[in-house]
Enzyme design. Structure first.
Site, PDB file in Angstrom:
ATOM      1  N   LYS A   1       2.778   5.550  14.856  1.00 53.94           N
ATOM      2  CA  LYS A   1       2.646   6.917  14.369  1.00 53.94           C
ATOM      3  C   LYS A   1       3.401   7.859  15.302  1.00 53.94           C
ATOM      4  O   LYS A   1       3.426   7.668  16.510  1.00 53.94           O
ATOM      5  CB  LYS A   1       1.176   7.340  14.325  1.00 53.94           C
ATOM      6  CG  LYS A   1       0.296   6.475  13.440  1.00 53.94           C
ATOM      7  CD  LYS A   1       0.433   6.834  11.988  1.00 53.94           C
ATOM      8  CE  LYS A   1      -0.563   6.051  11.141  1.00 53.94           C
ATOM      9  NZ  LYS A   1      -0.485   6.418   9.727  1.00 53.94           N
ATOM     10  N   THR A   2       4.017   8.867  14.716  1.00 57.20           N
ATOM     11  CA  THR A   2       4.635   9.907  15.519  1.00 57.20           C
ATOM     12  C   THR A   2       4.290  11.239  14.881  1.00 57.20           C
ATOM     13  O   THR A   2       4.588  11.470  13.713  1.00 57.20           O
ATOM     14  CB  THR A   2       6.166   9.729  15.635  1.00 57.20           C
ATOM     15  OG1 THR A   2       6.720  10.830  16.341  1.00 57.20           O
ATOM     16  CG2 THR A   2       6.835   9.596  14.284  1.00 57.20           C
TER      17      THR A   2
ATOM     18  N   GLN B   1      -8.131 -13.639  -0.313  1.00 57.35           N
ATOM     19  CA  GLN B   1      -7.142 -14.069   0.672  1.00 57.35           C
ATOM     20  C   GLN B   1      -7.301 -15.560   0.976  1.00 57.35           C
ATOM     21  O   GLN B   1      -6.308 -16.262   1.181  1.00 57.35           O
ATOM     22  CB  GLN B   1      -7.264 -13.254   1.956  1.00 57.35           C
ATOM     23  CG  GLN B   1      -6.127 -13.541   2.943  1.00 57.35           C
ATOM     24  CD  GLN B   1      -6.008 -12.500   4.034  1.00 57.35           C
ATOM     25  OE1 GLN B   1      -6.253 -11.314   3.814  1.00 57.35           O
ATOM     26  NE2 GLN B   1      -5.620 -12.934   5.219  1.00 57.35           N
TER      27      GLN B   1
ATOM     28  N   LYS C   1      -2.361   5.447  18.524  1.00 55.14           N
ATOM     29  CA  LYS C   1      -2.051   4.344  17.620  1.00 55.14           C
ATOM     30  C   LYS C   1      -0.554   4.088  17.578  1.00 55.14           C
ATOM     31  O   LYS C   1       0.253   5.000  17.429  1.00 55.14           O
ATOM     32  CB  LYS C   1      -2.570   4.660  16.218  1.00 55.14           C
ATOM     33  CG  LYS C   1      -2.456   3.503  15.247  1.00 55.14           C
ATOM     34  CD  LYS C   1      -3.141   3.821  13.930  1.00 55.14           C
ATOM     35  CE  LYS C   1      -3.054   2.644  12.973  1.00 55.14           C
ATOM     36  NZ  LYS C   1      -3.725   2.925  11.689  1.00 55.14           N
TER      37      LYS C   1
ATOM     38  N   HIS D   1       4.224  -3.125  10.465  1.00 59.41           N
ATOM     39  CA  HIS D   1       4.506  -4.434   9.865  1.00 59.41           C
ATOM     40  C   HIS D   1       5.596  -5.193  10.634  1.00 59.41           C
ATOM     41  O   HIS D   1       5.856  -6.366  10.337  1.00 59.41           O
ATOM     42  CB  HIS D   1       4.990  -4.275   8.412  1.00 59.41           C
ATOM     43  CG  HIS D   1       3.965  -3.684   7.485  1.00 59.41           C
ATOM     44  ND1 HIS D   1       4.073  -2.417   6.962  1.00 59.41           N
ATOM     45  CD2 HIS D   1       2.819  -4.197   6.991  1.00 59.41           C
ATOM     46  CE1 HIS D   1       3.049  -2.164   6.173  1.00 59.41           C
ATOM     47  NE2 HIS D   1       2.260  -3.220   6.176  1.00 59.41           N
TER      48      HIS D   1
ATOM     49  N   ASP E   1      -6.885  -8.281  13.251  1.00 57.89           N
ATOM     50  CA  ASP E   1      -7.882  -7.821  12.282  1.00 57.89           C
ATOM     51  C   ASP E   1      -8.016  -8.776  11.102  1.00 57.89           C
ATOM     52  O   ASP E   1      -8.933  -8.649  10.290  1.00 57.89           O
ATOM     53  CB  ASP E   1      -7.537  -6.411  11.789  1.00 57.89           C
ATOM     54  CG  ASP E   1      -6.192  -6.340  11.084  1.00 57.89           C
ATOM     55  OD1 ASP E   1      -5.336  -7.210  11.338  1.00 57.89           O
ATOM     56  OD2 ASP E   1      -5.982  -5.407  10.285  1.00 57.89           O
TER      57      ASP E   1
ATOM     58  N   THR F   1       0.827  -1.209   0.000  1.00 57.93           N
ATOM     59  CA  THR F   1       0.000   0.000   0.000  1.00 57.93           C
ATOM     60  C   THR F   1       0.860   1.257   0.000  1.00 57.93           C
ATOM     61  O   THR F   1       0.348   2.369   0.042  1.00 57.93           O
ATOM     62  CB  THR F   1      -0.932   0.024   1.225  1.00 57.93           C
ATOM     63  OG1 THR F   1      -0.147  -0.104   2.414  1.00 57.93           O
ATOM     64  CG2 THR F   1      -1.916  -1.149   1.170  1.00 57.93           C
TER      65      THR F   1
ATOM     66  N   LYS G   1     -11.150  -0.956   8.551  1.00 60.84           N
ATOM     67  CA  LYS G   1     -10.981   0.351   7.930  1.00 60.84           C
ATOM     68  C   LYS G   1     -12.347   1.022   7.869  1.00 60.84           C
ATOM     69  O   LYS G   1     -13.346   0.379   7.579  1.00 60.84           O
ATOM     70  CB  LYS G   1     -10.402   0.215   6.515  1.00 60.84           C
ATOM     71  CG  LYS G   1      -9.040  -0.459   6.460  1.00 60.84           C
ATOM     72  CD  LYS G   1      -7.998   0.390   7.155  1.00 60.84           C
ATOM     73  CE  LYS G   1      -6.597  -0.183   7.009  1.00 60.84           C
ATOM     74  NZ  LYS G   1      -6.413  -1.457   7.684  1.00 60.84           N
TER      75      LYS G   1
ATOM     76  N   HIS H   1       6.221  -0.245   7.198  1.00 64.66           N
ATOM     77  CA  HIS H   1       6.412   0.626   8.357  1.00 64.66           C
ATOM     78  C   HIS H   1       6.424  -0.226   9.625  1.00 64.66           C
ATOM     79  O   HIS H   1       6.305  -1.459   9.553  1.00 64.66           O
ATOM     80  CB  HIS H   1       5.342   1.715   8.418  1.00 64.66           C
ATOM     81  CG  HIS H   1       3.936   1.192   8.346  1.00 64.66           C
ATOM     82  ND1 HIS H   1       3.318   0.535   9.398  1.00 64.66           N
ATOM     83  CD2 HIS H   1       3.014   1.223   7.342  1.00 64.66           C
ATOM     84  CE1 HIS H   1       2.094   0.189   9.061  1.00 64.66           C
ATOM     85  NE2 HIS H   1       1.873   0.589   7.815  1.00 64.66           N
TER      86      HIS H   1
ATOM     87  N   ARG I   1     -10.652   2.078   0.504  1.00 68.13           N
ATOM     88  CA  ARG I   1      -9.301   2.490   0.137  1.00 68.13           C
ATOM     89  C   ARG I   1      -9.295   3.070  -1.282  1.00 68.13           C
ATOM     90  O   ARG I   1     -10.108   2.694  -2.119  1.00 68.13           O
ATOM     91  CB  ARG I   1      -8.351   1.281   0.157  1.00 68.13           C
ATOM     92  CG  ARG I   1      -8.034   0.731   1.541  1.00 68.13           C
ATOM     93  CD  ARG I   1      -7.136  -0.477   1.387  1.00 68.13           C
ATOM     94  NE  ARG I   1      -6.815  -1.112   2.650  1.00 68.13           N
ATOM     95  CZ  ARG I   1      -5.771  -0.816   3.411  1.00 68.13           C
ATOM     96  NH1 ARG I   1      -4.962   0.154   3.039  1.00 68.13           N
ATOM     97  NH2 ARG I   1      -5.539  -1.463   4.530  1.00 68.13           N
TER      98      ARG I   1
END
Length: 421
Positions: free
Chosen positions: A234-235, A175, A231, A50, A196, A42, A84, A47, A88
């Site tokens: 994230k920063t 999937q 979350k 993962h 999820d 994606t 989500k 990141h 997307r």
């Protein structure tokens, strides 16, 4: 092959759901198990969201099992609706293909695809999904699932009211088909994923049972949230990437060193390969003197070294120490760029007056010449870490680190990066 491996995963908090723990434990103790995790492209980089599944594959390989890293070149063109809130955006085939190639390269840094005794396997589901005909898909795959079964999945139920397209509704079937194809081509019997992914995983197990009359297995890992409720990964609203060009090793190190005290020990269990005894010793030291941040220091070292290497970790330490001490001249231009990425900056033009008083005003460091003179006189202005109190001071080449950057500090913490072309 460790007979306690599954117990270790549970002790580390890495198992959230599992289909048949006793059967999985027996299988893992008696044979080398093939298992897979999917990574949809994606973006052009993975990141730290993962990182847990990547390290899970690595843990399995270290313990004698055969991990399959599945790059979702096909499913990445559809988009997983799991948890989500909205549809997307669809990306072009060329973009997804380019991103998929980047992911393959990143995964090879963590998982050994060339191990002479126990090589991991990499696959791309576009290889089969890209050839799949709609009629064949509906007849051979779709017939195995009722709409009621598909709608019972939490990932779908959450989106029914707000709306879900047939494209994303069908994602779980794609999937599931991945699981079937990996069983047929590689003998894979287990799928792992974040919590999820539970609905998608159990759909794959159901397809294996119906089409091949074999028992598949599934394990999910917890989705990580920080103790403050924000979350993980994230920063300041931005993802923390595994690509050093998108998130520098220094920024990466800073993310981990700033881990909340309430999360630090658990993150050692999640993201490092330290033994339980080593983590227990660190926890004991940390609890005795939390202000010394022993757990965060070890965590930042282990994860930064794992992702970017020891030299990048050492560079991050060097930048951190230079910023703390104010000894900016010890840094080179690349380190300046990394360490001062988020501070206010000003690009100096050829026509700019390089007198210090003028520059402080032009760069927006102070509001007026009067304030500039007052700050200089009072010793509040530093150039590359050195105090300057000369009102007639003019910036020159000796103030430019590698001819590119000058750091001006006002007071204790207000930095401005001047860059020169």
């Amino acid at each position: 092959m460790s007979t306690d491996f599954l117990s270790e995963l549970r002790d580390r908090g890495l198992i959230y759901q599992i289909t048949d723990e006793e059967a999985i434990k027996k299988m893992m103790n008696e044979e080398s198990v093939k298992l897979y995790i999917g990574f949809d492209p994606t973006a052009d980089s993975l990141h730290i969201g993962h990182l847990l599944p990547i390290l899970m594959l690595k843990r399995f390989q270290i313990n004698g099992h055969i991990p399959v890293a599945l790059v979702g070149g096909g499913t990445g063109m559809i988009g997983d609706p799991s948890f989500k809130d909205a549809e997307r955006n669809l990306n072009s085939a060329e973009t997804v293909e380019r991103w998929a190639a980047s992911l393959k390269n990143q995964l090879s840094r963590f998982i050994d695809f060339d191990d002479p005794d126990n090589p991991a396997i990499i696959a791309n589901n576009y290889d089969w999904l890209g050839k799949l005909l709609l009629i064949d898909f509906l007849r051979d795959i779709g017939k195995n699932f009722t709409v009621n079964y598909m709608m019972s999945k939490e990932s779908v139920k959450r989106r029914i009211e707000s709306g879900i397209s047939y494209t994303e509704f069908a994602y779980q079937l794609l999937q599931a088909y991945d699981f079937l194809k990996l069983y047929e081509t590689e003998g894979v019997l287990m799928q792992l994923g974040g919590s999820d992914q539970w609905g998608n995983i159990t759909s794959g197990i159901e397809l294996l049972r119906r089409e091949k009359d074999v028992q598949g297995y599934g394990i999910t890992m917890p989705l990580i949230k920080k103790a403050d409720g924000t979350k993980f990964g994230k920063t300041e609203g931005n993802a923390v990437w595994l690509d050093a060009d998108k998130t520098s090793p220094y920024e990466f190190y800073q993310f981990w060193i700033n881990t909340d005290d309430r999360d630090a020990v658990q993150f050692l269990k999640y993201f490092t390969f330290l033994t339980p005894d080593e983590i227990a010793d660190i926890e004991k030291e940390f609890m005795a003197e939390p202000h010394k941040r022993a757990a965060q220091k070890v965590l930042a070292k282990e994860v930064t070294t794992l992702v970017h290497g020891e030299s990048a970790y050492n560079q991050a330490i060097k930048i951190s120490e230079a910023l703390f001490s104010g000894d900016i001249k010890e840094l080179n231009a690349a380190e300046i760029k990394a360490g001062f990425k988020d501070v206010p900056s000003y690009e100096v033009a050829a026509s700019d007056d390089l007198g210090l008083v003028e520059m402080l005003v032009t760069a927006g460091i102070v509001p007026s010449k009067r304030q500039a003179r007052e700050d200089i006189t009072n010793g509040a202005i530093y150039i590359n870490g050195e105090r300057v109190q000369d009102l007639a001071y003019v910036l020159s080449d000796k103030d430019k680190i590698e001819g590119q950057y000058t750091i001006i500090r006002r007071g204790k913490k207000k930095y401005t990066l001047l860059s020169f072309n």
